[in-house]
Design an enzyme around this catalytic site. Structure first.
Site, PDB file in Angstrom:
ATOM      1  N   GLU A 149       6.475  -4.170  -4.744  1.00 37.69           N
ATOM      2  CA  GLU A 149       5.931  -3.176  -5.673  1.00 37.69           C
ATOM      3  C   GLU A 149       5.695  -2.149  -4.762  1.00 37.69           C
ATOM      4  O   GLU A 149       5.493  -0.875  -5.185  1.00 37.69           O
ATOM      5  CB  GLU A 149       4.942  -3.917  -6.561  1.00 37.69           C
ATOM      6  CG  GLU A 149       4.275  -3.170  -7.726  1.00 37.69           C
ATOM      7  CD  GLU A 149       3.388  -3.565  -8.649  1.00 37.69           C
ATOM      8  OE1 GLU A 149       2.934  -4.800  -8.235  1.00 37.69           O
ATOM      9  OE2 GLU A 149       2.815  -3.152  -9.387  1.00 37.69           O
ATOM     10  N   SER A 204      -3.237  -5.578 -10.382  1.00 37.39           N
ATOM     11  CA  SER A 204      -3.322  -5.513  -8.965  1.00 37.39           C
ATOM     12  C   SER A 204      -3.217  -4.070  -8.685  1.00 37.39           C
ATOM     13  O   SER A 204      -2.692  -3.350  -9.198  1.00 37.39           O
ATOM     14  CB  SER A 204      -1.896  -6.216  -8.424  1.00 37.39           C
ATOM     15  OG  SER A 204      -0.829  -5.367  -8.643  1.00 37.39           O
ATOM     16  N   THR A 205      -3.232  -3.933  -7.146  1.00 39.17           N
ATOM     17  CA  THR A 205      -3.452  -2.252  -6.701  1.00 39.17           C
ATOM     18  C   THR A 205      -2.682  -2.558  -5.359  1.00 39.17           C
ATOM     19  O   THR A 205      -2.646  -3.851  -4.719  1.00 39.17           O
ATOM     20  CB  THR A 205      -4.863  -2.008  -6.432  1.00 39.17           C
ATOM     21  OG1 THR A 205      -4.779  -0.628  -6.147  1.00 39.17           O
ATOM     22  CG2 THR A 205      -5.649  -2.720  -5.526  1.00 39.17           C
TER      23      THR A 205
HETATM   24  N1  LIG Z   1      -2.272   6.522 -20.151  1.00 38.40           N
HETATM   25  C1  LIG Z   1      -2.905   5.603 -19.488  1.00 38.40           C
HETATM   26  C2  LIG Z   1      -1.772   4.547 -19.260  1.00 38.40           C
HETATM   27  C3  LIG Z   1      -2.361   3.238 -18.372  1.00 38.40           C
HETATM   28  N2  LIG Z   1      -3.608   3.188 -18.194  1.00 38.40           N
HETATM   29  C4  LIG Z   1      -3.987   2.039 -17.087  1.00 38.40           C
HETATM   30  O1  LIG Z   1      -3.299   1.851 -16.158  1.00 38.40           O
HETATM   31  C5  LIG Z   1      -2.988   0.535 -15.833  1.00 38.40           C
HETATM   32  C6  LIG Z   1      -1.582   0.344 -15.641  1.00 38.40           C
HETATM   33  O2  LIG Z   1      -1.407  -1.057 -15.137  1.00 38.40           O
HETATM   34  P1  LIG Z   1      -0.081  -1.905 -15.201  1.00 38.40           P
HETATM   35  O3  LIG Z   1       0.106  -2.290 -16.840  1.00 38.40           O
HETATM   36  O4  LIG Z   1       0.949  -1.214 -14.774  1.00 38.40           O
HETATM   37  O5  LIG Z   1      -0.471  -2.936 -14.723  1.00 38.40           O
HETATM   38  P2  LIG Z   1       0.107  -3.676 -13.279  1.00 38.40           P
HETATM   39  O6  LIG Z   1       0.909  -4.890 -13.780  1.00 38.40           O
HETATM   40  O7  LIG Z   1       0.682  -2.735 -12.292  1.00 38.40           O
HETATM   41  O8  LIG Z   1      -1.035  -4.248 -12.581  1.00 38.40           O
HETATM   42  C7  LIG Z   1      -3.814  -0.113 -16.770  1.00 38.40           C
HETATM   43  O9  LIG Z   1      -4.999  -0.655 -16.317  1.00 38.40           O
HETATM   44  C8  LIG Z   1      -3.827   0.787 -18.056  1.00 38.40           C
HETATM   45  O10 LIG Z   1      -4.889   0.531 -18.570  1.00 38.40           O
HETATM   46  C9  LIG Z   1      -4.351   4.338 -18.278  1.00 38.40           C
HETATM   47  O11 LIG Z   1      -5.563   4.338 -17.690  1.00 38.40           O
HETATM   48  N3  LIG Z   1      -4.074   5.378 -19.050  1.00 38.40           N
HETATM   49 CA   LIG Z   2       2.131  -1.078 -12.835  1.00 38.89          CA
END
Ligand SMILES: Nc1ccn([C@@H]2O[C@H](COP(=O)(O)OP(=O)(O)O)[C@@H](O)[C@H]2O)c(=O)n1
Ligand SMILES: [Ca+2]
Length: 537
Positions: free
Chosen positions: A204, A248-249
Site C-alpha cells: 500500500e 492504517s497510515t
Molecule cells: N471525503 C472524505 C473521504 C474519506 N475520509 C476519510 O478518509 C479515510 C479513508 O480511509 P480508508 O477507508 O481508505 O481506510 P484504509 O483502509 O486506507 O485505512 C477514512 O478515515 C475516511 O473517514 C474523509 O475524511 N473525507
Molecule cells: Ca485508503
C-alpha cells in the site's frame, strides 16, 4: 543553318523517339531544315514540361506519403479497473490510457472514481450475500463507460486494505468469505477479472509512492539526464508519500542515507532504468478512525466514568458510544476491562492543546533499539526530501483550509487548530450544514491527529516540504490504486525504452529533403549526360 542542323542532330540523339516524329513530319513534304527546328523547339519545350511535371508529381507523392504517415490515426485506448476496498468505504477507479503512448509520462487518466454506497467491505462479514448489490452500481457504471468491445481485455482488480487486515486477524474465515463473494461477483462480468485480495501495508505504501511520483513525472523525467553517475541523490527528485486511511497510515520515502543498517528491508525498485531504495512502513491501527477509538479506549481506561470530557470535540458536541463497540476491536482490545457502564457519553470541550497532549500519548517514543525510530520502537530513517500527503491528510487539511503552500510552518497550523476546535458545535454545524455530520464532528480531532502524527514523524521544522495533494495534474487521484495497476499491467518498464534515432517529423522531413536532392541530382545528371553525348557527336 549549320547550327540548326547540329542542334537537330543533338535532339535526335537525345530523344530516340524524336526520330520517328521527324520522319513522319518529313514525309508531309516540309523542307527538312524547317521541320528540324520546329521539332527541336517542340522537344525542348515538352521535355522540360515533362521533367517539371514529373518532379512536381514526385514531390506531391512524397508529401502525401509523409502526411499520411503522420496523420492522427484513431488512438487505441486501453482501460483498467481497480477497486480500493478501504476500511471506511470502497471506491472503484477506472483508468484509461493510449496503448501507443504506453511509455510516455502522465498518460494515464482516471476517468471515473465511483464511490460505492455503504461501509467498507469488512463490514460484510455476517452478510456476504449483500456484496453483489453493494458492488453492482459501480460495475454498471464501468459497463457504461468502457466500450463493449474493450470489456474482455479490461483488467479488474480489487485490493483491500487495513479494514480487511484487521478482520483477517480477528477472523480469517470471515475475511476469506468476503473475498470469495467479491471474486465470484466480479467474475460474472464480461471484464478480465484478475484478482481480489488483501494487499500488505508495504504494498500500500509502495504503490502510493509509485502513483504520486508517476503522476508528478518524477520517474521518467530522468530520461533527459544523460549520465546516471552525474545524477543527484534520488530523494532530491522523488516525493515521499504520506497516506492516512481510516485504519492504517503509511509513510514511504527514499532516505538520505540508504546504506544505514536497517532492521526493515528497504524496498528496491528498478523503474525506467533507475534504481530506488525506498523505506516504507504501514502503521496498522493508526488510521484516523482507529486512532480515535484507541484514544477513547485509553481515556476510558484511565478515567473510568460514563461521561468523557473530550478536548478533541467542539464545545457543546455530544456523542454516545457503546463500550462493546469500543473494545471489541483488534486495535483496542488490549485495553479491554470491566466497566460499570455499557455506554460512554462523550462531551466536547474544544481544547486543541489538551487534545494534542492526549494524542501524543498514543505514540510512545521512549524506547528505540535502532539509530532512529518513529514510535512503538519502529525503525525509521530521518525524513528527507519533499512529501506528498494524500487521502485523509488531504481531506482533513482541505476542510480546515490548510492545504495552501502559503501555510509554511507548523505554528500557522497550530494557531488555526486552536481557533477551530474552540468553536461551539452549534455554530460549526450551521456554518457547514452541507458536510456529513460524521466527518464534520471529527475535523477538530483529525486535524489535531494529522498534526500530532507529523510531529511524531519529525516534520516540525520541515512543514513546508509537505504538499497536501488529491488529484495530480488533473490526471488521477493520489493513492495506491494507480501504482498497483501500473505494476500489474507492466506499464512501468524496468529499463528505459531505447529512443528512436529521429523523431517522426524529423524522419519525414529528412526523407522529403533527400528525395528532392535526389530528383535534382537526377535532372542535372540527365542534362549533363545528354550534353556530353552531344559534344561527343
Ligand atoms: N471525503 C472524505 C473521504 C474519506 N475520509 C476519510 O478518509 C479515510 C479513508 O480511509 P480508508 O477507508 O481508505 O481506510 P484504509 O483502509 O486506507 O485505512 C477514512 O478515515 C475516511 O473517514 C474523509 O475524511 N473525507
Ligand atoms: Ca485508503
Amino acid at each position: 543553318m549549320k547550327r540548326d542542323c547540329s542542334s537537330g542532330s543533338q535532339k535526335r540523339s537525345a530523344f530516340g523517339a524524336g526520330r520517328i516524329v521527324l520522319a513522319s513530319l518529313a514525309s508531309h513534304g516540309f523542307p527538312s531544315g524547317y521541320q528540324d527546328s520546329r521539332v527541336k523547339r517542340f522537344l525542348s519545350k515538352n521535355g522540360l514540361v515533362i521533367l517539371g511535371f514529373t518532379f512536381i508529381l514526385s514531390l506531391i507523392a512524397l508529401l502525401a506519403v509523409g502526411l499520411t504517415q503522420n496523420k492522427n490515426t484513431p488512438e487505441n485506448f486501453k482501460f483498467g479497473i481497480v477497486f480500493d476496498a478501504g476500511s471506511s468505504h470502497t471506491t472503484m477507479y477506472i483508468y484509461k490510457w493510449s496503448a501507443e503512448k504506453v511509455n510516455d509520462t502522465g498518460l494515464v487518466y482516471e476517468i471515473e472514481a465511483c464511490k460505492v454506497k455503504g461501509p467498507g467491505i469488512s463490514a460484510f462479514a455476517s452478510n456476504v450475500q449483500d456484496i453483489p448489490v453493494y458492488l453492482s452500481k459501480c460495475m454498471g457504471r464501468a459497463k457504461e463507460l468502457i466500450p463493449k468491445y474493450k470489456h474482455h481485455q479490461t483488467p479488474v482488480y480489487l485490493g483491500a486494505t487495513a479494514g480487511m487486515r484487521l478482520l483477517r486477524m480477528e477472523n480469517e474465515q470471515s475475511a476469506k468469505r468476503i473475498l470469495a463473494s467479491v471474486t465470484s461477483f466480479l467474475n460474472s462480468y464480461p471484464f478480465n477479472f484478475r484478482d481480489a485480495r488483501i494487499i500488505s501495508g508495504s504494498e500500500e505504501g509502495a504503490y502510493g509512492w509509485i502513483t504520486i511520483n508517476y503522476l508528478l513525472g518524477k520517474l521518467q523525467k530522468k530520461q533527459n539526464s544523460e549520465d546516471p553517475s552525474s545524477r543527484k541523490n534520488e530523494s532530491q527528485e522523488t516525493y515521499g508519500a504520506l497516506d492516512l486511511g481510516g485504519a492504517s497510515t503509511q509513510i514511504t520515502f527514499v532516505p538520505k542515507d540508504t546504506n544505514i543498517s536497517s532492521p526493515i528491508k528497504f524496498m528496491q525498485f528498478r523503474l525506467y532504468g533507475w534504481n530506488y531504495t525506498v523505506y516504507t512502513y504501514s502503521f496498522l491501527c493508526y488510521g484516523q478512525d482507529q486512532a480515535l477509538l484507541l484514544k477513547l479506549a485509553k481515556d476510558t481506561v484511565e478515567t473510568p466514568s460514563g461521561t468523557l470530557l473530550d478536548p478533541c470535540f467542539h464545545p457543546g458536541y455530544e456523542r454516545m458510544v457503546d463500550i462493546s463497540d469500543l473494545f471489541n476491536n483488534v486495535c483496542t482490545r488490549e485495553y479491554k476491562d470491566l466497566f460499570p457502564f455499557d455506554k460512554l457519553r462523550i462531551q466536547g470541550t474544544g481544547d486543541f492543546l489538551q487534545c494534542q497532549e492526549r494524542l501524543h500519548n498514543l505514540f510512545p517514543t521512549t524506547y528505540c533499539r535502532y539509530t532512529s525510530c518513529t514510535f512503538n520502537g519502529v525503525f525509521m530513517p530521518p525524513v528527507h526530501g519533499e512529501f506528498g500527503a494524500f487521502s485523509a491528510y488531504y481531506y482533513t487539511m482541505k476542510f480546515l483550509n490548510l492545504t495552501s503552500d502559503k501555510v509554511t510552518s507548523e505554528d500557522m497550523v497550530i494557531e488555526k487548530m486552536k481557533q477551530y476546535c474552540s468553536r461551539p458545535w452549534k455554530e460549526v454545524n450551521t456554518t457547514y450544514a452541507d458536510v456529513k455530520e460524521k466527518y464534520l464532528s471529527e475535523y477538530c480531532f483529525s486535524g489535531t491527529y494529522v498534526l500530532t502524527l507529523l510531529q511524531v514523524y519529525n516534520f516540525t521544522d520541515y512543514w513546508k516540504h509537505i504538499h497536501f495533494m488529491h488529484k495530480i495534474n488533473d490526471n488521477a487521484e493520489a493513492g495506491w490504486t494507480l501504482g498497483y495497476m501500473l505494476n500489474l499491467t507492466n506499464m512501468i518498464p524496468a529499463e528505459l525504452p531505447q529512443p528512436k534515432p529521429f523523431s517522426r517529423p524529423t524522419y519525414i522531413s529528412l526523407m522529403v529533403a533527400f528525395s528532392l536532392v535526389l530528383a535534382i541530382v537526377f535532372i542535372l545528371g540527365s542534362i549533363i549526360f545528354h550534353k556530353s553525348s552531344y559534344f561527343q557527336k
